[in-house]
Write a protein that holds these residues in place. Structure first.
Motif, PDB file in Angstrom:
ATOM      1  N   ARG A  56      41.162  10.256 -65.769  1.00 19.76           N
ATOM      2  CA  ARG A  56      41.152  10.844 -64.421  1.00 19.76           C
ATOM      3  C   ARG A  56      42.087  10.072 -63.483  1.00 19.76           C
ATOM      4  O   ARG A  56      42.849  10.662 -62.726  1.00 19.76           O
ATOM      5  CB  ARG A  56      39.735  10.879 -63.849  1.00 19.76           C
ATOM      6  N   MET A  57      42.030   8.739 -63.565  1.00 21.23           N
ATOM      7  CA  MET A  57      42.910   7.920 -62.718  1.00 21.23           C
ATOM      8  C   MET A  57      44.379   8.141 -63.082  1.00 21.23           C
ATOM      9  O   MET A  57      45.237   8.176 -62.204  1.00 21.23           O
ATOM     10  CB  MET A  57      42.560   6.433 -62.854  1.00 21.23           C
ATOM     11  N   ILE A  59      45.704  10.894 -64.234  1.00 18.04           N
ATOM     12  CA  ILE A  59      46.104  12.202 -63.696  1.00 18.04           C
ATOM     13  C   ILE A  59      46.396  12.077 -62.204  1.00 18.04           C
ATOM     14  O   ILE A  59      47.416  12.576 -61.711  1.00 18.04           O
ATOM     15  CB  ILE A  59      45.015  13.265 -63.969  1.00 18.04           C
ATOM     16  N   GLU A  60      45.512  11.399 -61.467  1.00 16.43           N
ATOM     17  CA  GLU A  60      45.741  11.209 -60.031  1.00 16.43           C
ATOM     18  C   GLU A  60      47.001  10.381 -59.783  1.00 16.43           C
ATOM     19  O   GLU A  60      47.776  10.662 -58.883  1.00 16.43           O
ATOM     20  CB  GLU A  60      44.521  10.551 -59.373  1.00 16.43           C
ATOM     21  N   ARG A  61      47.195   9.372 -60.606  1.00 14.08           N
ATOM     22  CA  ARG A  61      48.380   8.518 -60.475  1.00 14.08           C
ATOM     23  C   ARG A  61      49.659   9.309 -60.747  1.00 14.08           C
ATOM     24  O   ARG A  61      50.691   9.071 -60.135  1.00 14.08           O
ATOM     25  CB  ARG A  61      48.254   7.350 -61.439  1.00 14.08           C
ATOM     26  N   LYS A  63      50.273  12.333 -60.004  1.00 15.21           N
ATOM     27  CA  LYS A  63      50.651  13.089 -58.791  1.00 15.21           C
ATOM     28  C   LYS A  63      51.485  12.206 -57.869  1.00 15.21           C
ATOM     29  O   LYS A  63      52.530  12.623 -57.364  1.00 15.21           O
ATOM     30  CB  LYS A  63      49.404  13.587 -58.051  1.00 15.21           C
ATOM     31  N   ARG A  64      51.006  11.001 -57.667  1.00 21.19           N
ATOM     32  CA  ARG A  64      51.734  10.058 -56.819  1.00 21.19           C
ATOM     33  C   ARG A  64      53.096   9.724 -57.437  1.00 21.19           C
ATOM     34  O   ARG A  64      54.115   9.698 -56.756  1.00 21.19           O
ATOM     35  CB  ARG A  64      50.905   8.786 -56.645  1.00 21.19           C
ATOM     36  N   TYR A 104      51.611   7.069 -48.829  1.00 21.32           N
ATOM     37  CA  TYR A 104      50.819   7.045 -50.059  1.00 21.32           C
ATOM     38  C   TYR A 104      49.372   6.655 -49.792  1.00 21.32           C
ATOM     39  O   TYR A 104      48.451   7.256 -50.335  1.00 21.32           O
ATOM     40  CB  TYR A 104      51.437   6.090 -51.086  1.00 21.32           C
ATOM     41  N   GLY A 107      47.268   9.401 -48.535  1.00 13.68           N
ATOM     42  CA  GLY A 107      47.227  10.590 -49.381  1.00 13.68           C
ATOM     43  C   GLY A 107      48.070  11.737 -48.856  1.00 13.68           C
ATOM     44  O   GLY A 107      47.972  12.864 -49.357  1.00 13.68           O
ATOM     45  N   LEU A 110      49.981  14.124 -51.190  1.00 14.68           N
ATOM     46  CA  LEU A 110      49.292  15.140 -51.995  1.00 14.68           C
ATOM     47  C   LEU A 110      49.606  16.577 -51.567  1.00 14.68           C
ATOM     48  O   LEU A 110      49.494  17.498 -52.375  1.00 14.68           O
ATOM     49  CB  LEU A 110      47.778  14.903 -51.960  1.00 14.68           C
ATOM     50  N   GLY A 119      45.615  21.640 -64.592  1.00 14.88           N
ATOM     51  CA  GLY A 119      45.105  20.320 -64.915  1.00 14.88           C
ATOM     52  C   GLY A 119      44.773  20.129 -66.383  1.00 14.88           C
ATOM     53  O   GLY A 119      44.226  19.118 -66.774  1.00 14.88           O
TER      54      GLY A 119
END
Length: 163
Positions: A56-57, A59-61, A63-64, A104, A107, A110, A119
């Motif tokens: 999960r982290m 996937i979020e990373r 995006k950044r 960043y 957020g 995003l 996803g």
């Protein structure tokens, strides 16, 4: 010998300045970016491989990291698309470092990125590397909206403006 001494000082100054510039705007790219071809109008369609301790982290990373790639690294050529230069030069990045930290941290980035395949992560894009996961995520980056935002904030010049 006076000319040689002056010349040596000049070379020393140039080397020092070059080293300072090279080290000052150093950016850490601990991700991989691949172009997936032509995205929708005003977007880049890319796959970003990011690393984190959980899927999960990662996937979020990603995006950044996808936004980071558009801003500072550039996008490599891919199926039907040319390589794209970074939107922000190292000099502008260094000059507006606080802006980008807040961009960043809050957020705000995003709003310029969406997962392109609901996803869903394909099995071959999910790897365990030591204690970390390396996850490949297909993203759509709203490059035109991102550029307009940075122009409106006074970070980068409008396209076509010389000064």
């Amino acid at each position: 010998t006076m000319k040689i001494e002056t010349f040596a000082q000049l070379i020393g100054a140039i080397l020092s300045l070059t080293l300072l510039v090279a080290c000052g705007a150093r950016h850490n790219y601990d991700y991989e970016v691949h172009s997936l071809g032509v995205g929708g109008q005003g977007t880049y369609l890319i796959k970003v491989y990011s690393y984190a301790s959980t899927q999960r982290m990662a996937i979020e990373r990603a995006k950044r990291d996808g936004v980071d790639a558009v801003l500072f690294k550039g996008i490599p050529a891919g199926p039907g698309v040319y390589a794209q230069k970074p939107m922000v030069s190292p000099e502008v990045h260094a000059k507006h470092q606080k802006f980008f930290e807040d961009f960043y941290k809050t957020g705000r980035y995003l709003q310029f990125v969406t997962l392109s395949n609901d996803g869903t992560i394909r099995p071959q894009d999910r790897l365990k590397v030591g204690a970390q996961y390396k996850i490949g995520v297909a993203l759509s980056i709203q490059k035109d909206a991102l550029r307009k935002y940075l122009e409106a904030e006074g970070i980068i010049d409008k396209l076509g403006s010389m000064f």
